[in-house]
Design a protein around this motif. Sequence first.
Motif, PDB file in Angstrom:
ATOM      1  N   GLY B 303       0.777  -1.231   0.000  1.00 62.82           N
ATOM      2  CA  GLY B 303       0.000   0.000   0.000  1.00 62.82           C
ATOM      3  C   GLY B 303       0.809   1.283   0.000  1.00 62.82           C
ATOM      4  N   LEU B 304       2.118   1.169  -0.145  1.00 61.08           N
ATOM      5  CA  LEU B 304       2.952   2.368  -0.035  1.00 61.08           C
ATOM      6  C   LEU B 304       3.733   2.676  -1.307  1.00 61.08           C
ATOM      7  N   HIS B 305       3.369   2.062  -2.412  1.00 61.56           N
ATOM      8  CA  HIS B 305       4.166   2.305  -3.611  1.00 61.56           C
ATOM      9  C   HIS B 305       4.236   3.794  -3.958  1.00 61.56           C
ATOM     10  N   GLU B 306       3.098   4.465  -3.833  1.00 57.81           N
ATOM     11  CA  GLU B 306       3.079   5.897  -4.191  1.00 57.81           C
ATOM     12  C   GLU B 306       4.094   6.669  -3.362  1.00 57.81           C
ATOM     13  N   ARG B 308       6.795   5.414  -2.018  1.00 54.00           N
ATOM     14  CA  ARG B 308       8.147   5.037  -2.474  1.00 54.00           C
ATOM     15  C   ARG B 308       8.503   5.810  -3.741  1.00 54.00           C
ATOM     16  N   GLY B 336      11.440  -7.680  -7.300  1.00 58.67           N
ATOM     17  CA  GLY B 336      11.075  -8.121  -8.648  1.00 58.67           C
ATOM     18  C   GLY B 336       9.765  -7.522  -9.095  1.00 58.67           C
ATOM     19  N   PHE B 337       8.796  -7.466  -8.201  1.00 54.49           N
ATOM     20  CA  PHE B 337       7.505  -6.888  -8.580  1.00 54.49           C
ATOM     21  C   PHE B 337       7.532  -5.374  -8.586  1.00 54.49           C
ATOM     22  N   GLN B 339       9.599  -3.551  -9.740  1.00 58.13           N
ATOM     23  CA  GLN B 339      10.042  -3.092 -11.055  1.00 58.13           C
ATOM     24  C   GLN B 339       8.875  -2.587 -11.904  1.00 58.13           C
ATOM     25  N   PHE B 340       7.750  -3.305 -11.798  1.00 59.54           N
ATOM     26  CA  PHE B 340       6.644  -3.008 -12.716  1.00 59.54           C
ATOM     27  C   PHE B 340       6.032  -1.624 -12.470  1.00 59.54           C
ATOM     28  N   PRO B 341       5.536  -1.362 -11.257  1.00 55.68           N
ATOM     29  CA  PRO B 341       4.988  -0.010 -11.057  1.00 55.68           C
ATOM     30  C   PRO B 341       6.052   1.077 -11.159  1.00 55.68           C
ATOM     31  N   THR B 343       8.693   1.071 -13.117  1.00 56.29           N
ATOM     32  CA  THR B 343       8.923   1.314 -14.547  1.00 56.29           C
ATOM     33  C   THR B 343       7.820   2.216 -15.111  1.00 56.29           C
ATOM     34  N   ASN B 344       6.583   1.928 -14.709  1.00 58.83           N
ATOM     35  CA  ASN B 344       5.478   2.772 -15.180  1.00 58.83           C
ATOM     36  C   ASN B 344       5.657   4.222 -14.737  1.00 58.83           C
ATOM     37  N   ASP B 345       6.102   4.379 -13.485  1.00 58.44           N
ATOM     38  CA  ASP B 345       6.324   5.746 -12.975  1.00 58.44           C
ATOM     39  C   ASP B 345       7.417   6.447 -13.775  1.00 58.44           C
TER      40      ASP B 345
END
Lengths: 431, 382
Positions: B303-306, B308, B336-337, B339-341, B343-345
């Motif tokens: 829940g903290l990707h934003e 990060r 590993g995961f 990477q995906f969000p 990369t999008n950012d």
Amino acid sequence: MDAKTEKSLERTREDIAVYTSIIEMMEMAPGEMNHLYMPTMKNMIRQSNRIIECIETGEPFAASSFSNPTEIFTAMDLAWYFPFKQAFAGGVPNPHMMDDLEGLDSMAVSSDICTLVRLALYYVDKGLLPKPTVYLGIVEPCDGIVGVHEAMRTHPDWRDVPTWAPDTIYWGDERAFEYMGNEFKDMVRFLTEHTGKQFDLDRLREVVEESNKQYLLWQEHAELKRAVPCPHSYLMGMQCFYQTNFEGGGKPEVTRWFNDLVADAEKRIEENKPEVENQKIRILWFDIPPVWFEELFGWMEQEWGAIIVMDMVSFCPYELIDTTSEDTIFKGLARRVMMDPPMVRQARGYADNFLNDLTRIVRDYKIDCVIWPGHIGHKDGAASVSLMRERCRQLDVPFLHIGMDQFDKRYMSPDEVKTRISQFFTAMGLG
Amino acid sequence: MEAGLQSPAFKQLWETAQSLGNPEIQKWKESGKKVAGYYCSAMPEELIAAAGMLPFRIRGTGSQGTDLADAFFSTINCTFSRHSFNQALRGEFDFLDAFVMLNSCDNVRRIYDHWIRQFETPFTHFLSLPKKAEQAQVEFFRQELALLKGHLEEHLGREISPDDIREAIRLNNETRRLLRQLYELRKSDAPPITGADTLAIVVASTAMPKARFNELLTEVLDELHSAEGITDYRARLMLVGGIVDDPGYVNVIEDQGGLVVTDSICFGSRNFWVDVDESDADPLMALASYYVRDRPSCPRTFGLHEKRADYIRDMIDQFHIDGIIFQRLTFCDVWGFEQFPLTNDLKAWDFPYLMMDREYMLSAVGQLRTRVQAFLETLGGR
């Protein structure tokens, strides 16, 4: 319905068509097991149709990971689907699998992570999952599951979907259940707020009392599987899990199915007429089945007389929930979510969770050998293999570690998996 | 590219990062005090320090292979878990009197299961660190810390007072403040220190008494204030990802002309960008809040990707970053995961990045050089 929404339902409609045709064939050629196989398929169709209906009528629905308490969804009359299910098309070979895997290879997610969870992200990325009103993740049993839920949650197409996940802590004691019970109370608040669906404690109690009946019957069935020969194939255990943990959890028709299942097992034991004949090797498949389970397990049965007596999906404490109060119900649901689902039960917490289950199953089910498939996604299990091997040595039961990918045949081909199993059986003098 | 740090203080910090044992640990032990090993930057080491123990963050530095650990792990486990446990099996951590673990990731958490079976470390304890960062999780983790405190007290036969914990928090915050000062110097156009040297200093901060480390770092900072800055670089880089504790890895990047000026890695800025709240009346709650919610998170927390992403974005701005190098250990699902969000950012920000998998011990150097060179070419620049 716009093109994007229609595309998101393509696979769902395909699943419905496949299951409908299988049911039609079964009805044309009645078999003695049909009454136990068809209800699960009808259940899957019903769940898929509900999602389509929700989209058509604008009714809110959820996407949820498999181990969130289905009893709450049933009590709130909230339609939901499991976003990972598409990877195995609910049990039949997925005709798109190779294309999906090749598509997955081009995504910015490392290929050494669980293929199943990566596939779920692929389906979101390609618009192949119905966009839910709310999304419910989990944070166990592995790092991959946290990662995929985070990646799905932040995907540009799903970013506006309200998301919630319970924090499933490391322990399995009363403190943990109480904490987790509070998490699920929070989940109810979240669902009420974002779906408009109402929560009624008395209705939840009614549903839980029904699911208690199902768990009791599931336990009875699990005990009947201790018989030699084992009355049913691996498929029944998988169906028990599906019936209690998916759309039917806490519904009376599922309880009827469980009654039929137990009656059938009892009859087969009495008449010494098992579903799989010529059983020679009793196996503990200590993991979830591979997506191509029919091919592999069918081959094991036919070629070697090897039957999966128990596996991670079928084995759990089958504990009942005290419905005295709101607190006991939520605490009981928490216990179920933490201690029952495959992988969450074994992989969350110390490696002793693996070892204790392994010991109990080997002893209780007269197991001839243990197979740890070694799925690439199960890093914690991979780090526990030596402990499992040692425990099997102590129990004097042969142990095979394969090292396959449960969802990608390209990692280790079916022929190679079969060769390893054959060599193992031969070397151990089994069969 | 060389900063040319010559002081004995820096030399000592550098050498500390290059080995597992060091003279400061030896002195500590000779004075009759105990050392507690731990994995992961999310370990509330203040509580261990408050118990009078030296918190030592376990690494696999100097490992020559995984032959011993391979009997316990599989080939799909990351090489950090295998090399560091191999070092344990070789007796490199025999100086530890205690081992405290938390459920950092699937690879590393299983080390505890093997450790308690293989070694007779006098004190072992496991903490359940939540994977969400809300108030309920903070309160749960406070309970976990109280259990650890009670266990330590029982083992040591003495009380750990709130003042003991406050003092440890104060000392660790001082370390954090000094490290932030070090990073502050790297914001300039001519940073006085390389990324490799900085990494060595951060690693050293986890392997010696904080008071001594603070003295040494203060000396180094004095030296840096008058040092000539580095100007012969082609690009300013930020290193992102999981565990990197080998300055040699950063050296390879910097030898190609990319100066690493900041990071978001496990032995990096996330450990000290924020302080533990010293004003909280309940120091255990202050620690729980910090380690669960307040410090910059790694992707094991849901829940903290934003946040990060914001952290990285902020670093890019503050340190005038030209490109990001994202590195992850093979078989690390946590990163590993991510990477995906991420990369999008980065695509959305139109910001240059290089994604690389690696092994824990420095290897495939030629390939690393080539990829970094190619990346620097794409950045153009100086």
